[in-house]
Design an enzyme around this catalytic site. Structure first.
Site, PDB file in Angstrom:
ATOM      1  CD  GLU A 169      -3.058  -0.969   2.241  1.00  0.00           C
ATOM      2  OE1 GLU A 169      -4.207  -1.277   1.949  1.00  0.00           O
ATOM      3  OE2 GLU A 169      -2.740  -0.533   3.370  1.00  0.00           O
ATOM      4  CD  GLU A 195      -4.393  -5.653   2.806  1.00  0.00           C
ATOM      5  OE1 GLU A 195      -5.105  -4.860   3.460  1.00  0.00           O
ATOM      6  OE2 GLU A 195      -3.149  -5.682   2.888  1.00  0.00           O
TER       7      GLU A 195
END
Length: 608
Positions: free
Chosen positions: A182, A257
């Site tokens: 991320e 995710e």
């Protein structure tokens, strides 16, 4: 003689064939809209599960549960601070044996998605970074800074030695490897991402690499040429649009995710999300041919001192709890939940023709243990090691200490009343005057000052400071030192001449002398034993206690804190034994409590 030679030759040929069969390589590539495993479309139905959050003895059982829910893949981070706890000293043994974790997954018929990152977030101490990086002047994590890249390279090459041979193109079961984590939520330096890619390749990760980011950050965090996976959304049209826009108009489409739940932090309500609200969303995603990784499938427990914390300028410091139950399909102890059963029904609809799911293993047995006595005690001021002396307070990092507690001691002139102020306290302090508790300071509430009435004469001032977890997300990764990080003042005047006592509690039983007398009104270690005629999972009920840490048979079970929402500590059967079991509790606030019991169920939703 000839027969014997033929027999030996046959054995060698058979062994050679067997080894080749074991090392049979696969191809795993990107099609225009789907992943291709050995040239055939493959839809990943993956679930995240972290090896350090599950006892090694239970890894296989958890993976059987994954198969029973219909998963074909397991995702896991790799945690730098576990594997290089001190600079240059690597540990891949015991619960850190990530290669064995991957191999067991293969034996259980599961593929693996590997996320060595090296930044993981994961509600984990310092986002996975080892504390000692902060001792290198000028080092900047998640950047092109030279010192950081040097340490990063050393780490990732050690990880490569362990795991690169286990990629599918080398006969293993690791399908794909994630670089960074991320990153688009943190920065947008494509040169830095390209360095990540190069370091991974040099470490032996020569299969598929990918990046992952939430929607708002995908442009920042994507490296052209790599698959841009997406986190946190499950609208199929939007997922396909965002990935294809950043990948030459193509897929495959992967939600790296997918959150069927969330994590908890101390002093706030337990997070739960109904299974029914997510079954339709799971069905839609799988129907659209999108691959998915549930974060989490099984959370487990963040034991020891490895929980992280959140903090930024808009909200207070939020240290995470020990339970990482996550309201996941598999609960903290590895049992199927309602969410597990409903997700299993959805996944069963999307299995390849002729494939059926194995039966769901029964829930594990549990026991309740009554009236565990902890009659031996040791006051914290009675067990101090050799101190380090300095004019001003030293941080944990200055003391080369990663986790646990530091006791700061000095002597000041009494006979007055005033305000004691700890500038930049991180994170929780018990203040003692002449060996008696006078109060506490809690960073969660921005507390750094306390009014004290000092008796006449020389006064012993002791401040026990706990590292409640380094920040694991955001810009404050760079401001993560622990202890008293600036100075101490009384009525505005700085206090000097400190003794610092390191109390990392890496091992709780070594060298401590316990007595039967009661230690009152200071933090205390309490010790006892309990006998078991049979072992099973159980949950230590800590509601009578205040705040601290528990060890059973040498295993650190994590922190407890009466503020909740977690009121029990999960004690796995794998760490118990028939006969005598040792228990040690380090209690900061309620030194008079000397017994506890355990329950058959967890309490994860009770605030006090």
């Amino acid at each position: 003689m000839i027969f014997k030679k033929l027999l030996i030759l046959s054995f060698i040929l058979l062994l050679s064939f067997s080894l080749k069969a074991q090392k049979a390589t696969h191809t795993f590539t990107l099609g225009d809209s789907t992943f291709l495993l050995d040239g055939k479309p493959f839809q990943m139905i993956s679930g995240e599960m972290h090896y350090p959050r599950v006892p090694r003895e239970a890894w296989r059982a958890r993976m059987k549960m994954a198969k029973a829910m219909g998963l074909n893949t397991i995702g896991t981070y790799v945690f730098w601070n576990l594997h290089e706890p001190q600079e240059g000293k690597f540990d891949f043994s015991g619960n850190n044996d990530v290669a064995e974790f991957v191999k067991i997954a293969k034996e259980e018929g599961l593929w693996v998605i590997l996320r060595p990152s090296p930044y993981v977030c994961a509600e984990w101490e310092f986002g996975g970074y080892p504390y000692w990086l902060q001792n290198k002047k000028g080092l900047v994590v998640r950047s092109k800074e030279e010192k950081y890249l040097k340490e990063y390279e050393t780490y990732i090459k050690e990880v490569g030695k362990q795991l690169a041979p286990l990629q599918v193109n080398h006969g293993g079961n690791i399908l794909m490897v994630q670089i960074e984590n991320e990153y688009g939520s943190y920065g947008n330096d494509k040169e830095y991402l390209a360095i990540n890619q190069r370091l991974f390749k040099e470490a032996g990760f020569d299969g598929l690499l990918y990046t992952c980011d939430p929607p708002a950050a995908i442009v920042n965090g994507h490296l052209p040429g790599l698959l841009p996976a997406i986190n946190g959304i499950d609208d199929a049209t939007r997922v396909k649009k965002m990935i294809s826009e950043n990948h030459d108009g193509k897929g495959p489409f992967y939600i790296a995710e997918w959150y069927p739940a969330w994590f908890d932090w101390w002093g706030t309500a337990h997070h739960t999300i109904s299974a029914e609200s997510y079954t339709g969303r799971l069905d839609n995603v799988l129907s659209a041919g999108i691959s998915i990784n549930m974060y989490m499938f099984h959370g487990g427990t963040t034991r020891g001192f490895m929980n992280g914390a959140n903090y930024d300028d808009s909200h207070p410091y939020e240290p995470q709890i020990s339970s990482y139950d996550y309201d996941a399909p598999l609960d903290e102890a590895g049992n199927a939940t309602k969410k597990f059963m409903l997700f299993r029904q959805v996944i069963a609809k999307h299995l390849p023709a002729g494939q059926t799911l194995p039966p769901v293993p029964a829930a594990k047995p549990t026991i309740a243990i009554n009236d565990i006595k902890l009659n031996s005690s040791a006051g914290i001021l009675d067990i101090l090691p050799k101190p380090v002396l300095n004019k001003t307070p030293l941080t944990f990092e200055d003391l080369n200490q990663a986790y646990g507690f530091v006791l700061y001691h000095t002597v000041i002139s009494g006979g007055k009343t005033g305000i004691l102020k700890l500038n930049e306290l991180r994170d929780y302090a018990v203040i003692m005057i002449n060996g008696k508790k006078a109060g506490v300071l809690d960073r969660r509430h921005n507390q750094d000052s306390i009014k004290l009435i000092l008796p006449p004469g020389e006064v012993k001032l002791d401040i026990l400071v706990e590292n409640l977890g380094r920040i694991n997300f955001g810009s404050y990764l760079l401001k993560n030192k622990k202890g008293i990080t600036e100075n101490v003042k009384f009525n505005g005047e700085e206090i000097y001449d400190w003794k610092m006592y390191s109390l990392p509690f890496s091992h709780v039983n070594s060298g401590t002398i316990y007595k039967t007398k009661i230690s009152v009104n200071t933090p205390v270690l309490r010790k006892g034993t309990f006998r078991l005629s049979k072992v099973a999972d159980t949950y230590l009920d800590m509601r009578k206690w205040g705040k601290g840490v528990v060890w059973v048979n040498g295993h650190n079970l994590g922190r407890y804190w009466s503020v909740g929402p977690q009121q029990t500590l999960y004690l796995p059967a794998e760490w118990l034994k028939e006969g005598n079991n040792d228990i040690v509790v380090f209690e900061l606030l309620k030194s008079h409590v000397s017994s506890l019991c355990s329950r058959k169920t967890a309490i994860l939703s009770e605030l006090q």
